[in-house]
Design a protein around this motif. Structure first.
Motif: not given
Lengths: 50, 612
Positions: B1-28
């Motif tokens: 299984m491949k897990y990829v975490l995405g992050i946006s930050a340091y500008y405005h509206d920081s957030a994180a999102a997590l994929l498991r084999d390309g499927e969106i598991v969580a984002a907030a």
């Protein structure tokens, strides 16, 4: 710091921005001067473009 | 299984999102946890939540993807200062220290923060950077229901790009071309947001809401002086009128001179002129977007369009693009702003770099209704509410829905906290305040007594998907409230001459349709279609309300007050309930009535948040 410089060098190469290097150095020095001469780094921009 | 975490930050509206084999598991978004609106700090809470939702540790992550490239941004910054030198020294003097201290070393900074998540993980090898507009484009294309599509992204600015066109096919996404800074439709809109006295980066919505009160009297002036708009939708901005390249503000004295006076100060009285300015920039933005989409459709031959970037939250323009018909179908990423960049960075890593397989869609998108945030179990809710001092009834799900529907029909304001939290700026029936759309007083009451926000701002309707065409000039899915459509003619009520003559906001109080609480002065409404498969409870509530009243439409607004992030936990919901005039609150199967709560728990909420 070394890894940063290496990455930055690679960036200049990929972007073919060597012409920026002298300006960058001058600006970095000027910037360093500003950094050393002031306290806070909080930017009061209405729209932070960076 | 491949897990990829995405992050946006340091500008405005920081957030994180997590994929498991390309499927969106969580984002907030981080703001929902930290309770700081548009929080830009590293999203520690959001990351922790994503990992917990997937039941993994940080060491299980294969990659972490950041949503833009700091070196490219720095290059743009320096070249801009060089191009305008010696003007802009003041801005340079303020911006450069931030860069030399912090932003240029973003990789180190991110690794330091990630080490707080897990000190032992090899973050240096895992951390990747994706381009800002590629992240937006990926967030628009990969979760869309389309196998193939043209992808348009429009925002203020990323690194260099302010608009981009990409073509998505299967798991490939290829960037075609870009419009570069300082020419930006997002920044043009923000310039008018600033000039009309609203906060840049959050007040754009208010400008859009204000536009129907005005006439686009200044549109020609904008097109003549500020914007050189070409037939294909590409454009240039005349920098003589703007200050953002060299100064600290958006517009300058020349801009003020062109539009006949200084900018409106925040919270100053709104006049017809501000409404006309809003209408004008809205019209120009729509024209740019329509020309762009038409030329893209012509040129690419694509039938599907995906949109993202902050400008794609302009749902009035989106509705016009849909009706224009240049594309057969359009899909808009619900977290179209920078928070969605976290998701896009993760998706472009998974599909672009790891070449993950993109399975065919079953006709639905892959965002699960945008319900990608935390949910709370019933026993957890009860413990939390009890600890907060709340008095509640524990009902069966059917009884909770029945009572909530009855309360709505009785004209009560209902706090609705159910299931997983939404990802993106809109509340979509997970963290919402709901009301009766038929009530002629609901709009005013919600604005002034519940949300504490400006009285001119309209509310959005939520409608059963199968009934949408009976009430609105729309027969399409709009689950994310990103399309505006007019109320159908036979539900409208013609205004008398005297009512027509009313000025601006007074007009809003005239009932203009069978659902006045959600009908804007131009009969438009920002529609959310409610679907049983993505939110069965919300759907059941609407069904029940329809059975009681014959009307499948309710008011849906976000569960917060002005300046507050949308509530994230049952405690936040209870606090907001006690600080406002919401009558009834349901959290899971807990049912709370205001009259039964201890008056000592009332909080002064109105001034608790900095105005947005």
């Amino acid at each position: 710091m070394m890894s940063f410089l290496k990455e930055f060098w690679a960036f200049l190469r990929v972007r073919k921005k060597f012409w920026l290097a002298p300006t960058l150095i001058a600006m970095a020095l000027l910037g360093a001067l500003i950094v050393l001469s002031q306290g806070s780094a909080v930017a009061p921009f209405i729209y932070t473009l960076f | 299984m491949k897990y990829v975490l995405g992050i946006s930050a340091y500008y405005h509206d920081s957030a994180a999102a997590l994929l498991r084999d390309g499927e969106i598991v969580a984002a907030a978004q981080e703001e929902r946890f930290s309770r700081r609106k548009h929080d830009a700090r590293f999203p520690h809470h959001a990351v922790a939540y994503c990992l917990a939702e997937a039941g993994i540790g940080a060491a299980d992550l294969d990659h972490v993807a950041f949503y833009d490239k700091p070196f490219l941004k720095f290059e743009r910054l320096l070249e801009t200062y060089l191009a305008f030198a010696p003007r802009g020294f003041r801005s340079f003097r303020i911006a450069i220290p931030v860069w030399l201290r912090e932003k240029l070393f973003l990789k180190d900074l991110l690794i330091r923060e990630l080490k707080k998540v897990d000190a032992g993980a090899p973050w240096f090898e895992k951390l990747l950077f994706g381009e800002h507009h590629l992240s937006h484009a990926a967030s628009a294309f990969y979760p869309s229901p389309f196998e193939e599509a043209a992808v348009l992204t429009l925002d203020g600015v990323g690194e260099w790009a302010t608009s981009s066109l990409a073509i998505g096919r299967g798991n490939r996404l290829e960037m075609q071309r870009e419009i570069h800074f300082p020419h930006s439709i997002g920044l043009l809109y923000s310039a008018f947001t600033y000039y009309t006295g609203f906060k840049v980066n959050s007040g754009e919505y208010k400008v859009m809401g204000l536009a129907p009160y005005g006439e686009p009297k200044y549109a020609d002036l904008i097109l003549e002086h500020l914007l050189d708009l070409k037939e294909d939708g590409s454009f240039r901005l005349d920098q003589q009128y703007f200050d953002y390249c060299t100064g600290l503000t958006m517009t300058n004295a020349k801009f003020a001179e062109l539009f006949g006076g200084p900018r409106r100060k925040p919270e100053e009285l709104l006049t017809q002129k501000h409404m006309d300015l809003a209408a004008s920039v809205q019209k120009v933005t729509e024209e740019v977007m329509l020309r762009l989409t038409r030329s893209v459709a012509r040129e690419t031959g694509q039938q599907n369009l995906c949109l993202a970037g902050g400008v794609a939250l302009n749902c009035v323009a989106n509705g016009k693009i849909l009706r224009d018909g240049a594309f057969r179908r359009i899909w808009i990423q619900p977290a179209a702003g920078d928070a969605g960049g976290a998701l896009g960075a993760a998706l472009s890593t998974y599909y672009g770099m790891l070449e993950g397989e993109r399975t065919r869609s079953n006709g639905h998108d892959r965002m699960r209704g945008a319900y990608l945030g935390p949910a709370f179990a019933q026993h957890d809710i009860e413990q939390r509410l009890t600890a907060a001092g709340a008095k509640f009834d524990r009902l069966s799900e059917a009884d909770m829905i029945a009572r909530a529907a009855r309360d709505l029909a009785d004209g009560k304001a209902l706090g609705w906290f159910q299931g997983r939290m939404e990802f993106g700026p809109r509340a979509l029936g997970g963290r919402s305040i709901l009301g009766d759309a038929r009530s002629p007083t609901m709009q005013k009451m919600l604005n002034l007594k519940v949300k504490y926000r400006e009285s001119f701002r309209p509310f959005a309707p939520a409608v059963l998907r199968e009934d949408v065409a009976d009430w609105f000039e729309l027969d399409d899915d709009s689950p994310y409230m990103l399309l505006v459509a007019d109320v159908v003619r036979n539900r409208r009520r013609a205004m008398t001459e005297a009512e027509q003559a009313l000025f601006g906001i007074d007009k809003l109080n005239v009932p203009r349709s069978d659902i006045p609480a959600v009908t804007h002065v131009d009969y438009s409404a920002r529609v959310q279609t409610v679907h049983e498969d993505t939110n069965p409870r919300y759907y059941a509530l609407l069904r029940q309300f329809k059975q009681l009243t014959g009307c499948p439409v309710i008011v849906n607004t976000s569960f917060n007050v002005r300046g507050e992030p949308i509530v994230g936990s049952p405690e936040d919901a209870f606090r907001c309930f006690m600080g406002t005039e919401i009558d009834v609150l349901t959290v899971g199967n807990c049912y709370l009535e205001k009259l039964r709560q201890s008056p000592s728990l009332k909080v002064d909420y109105k001034d608790a948040f900095e105005l947005d």
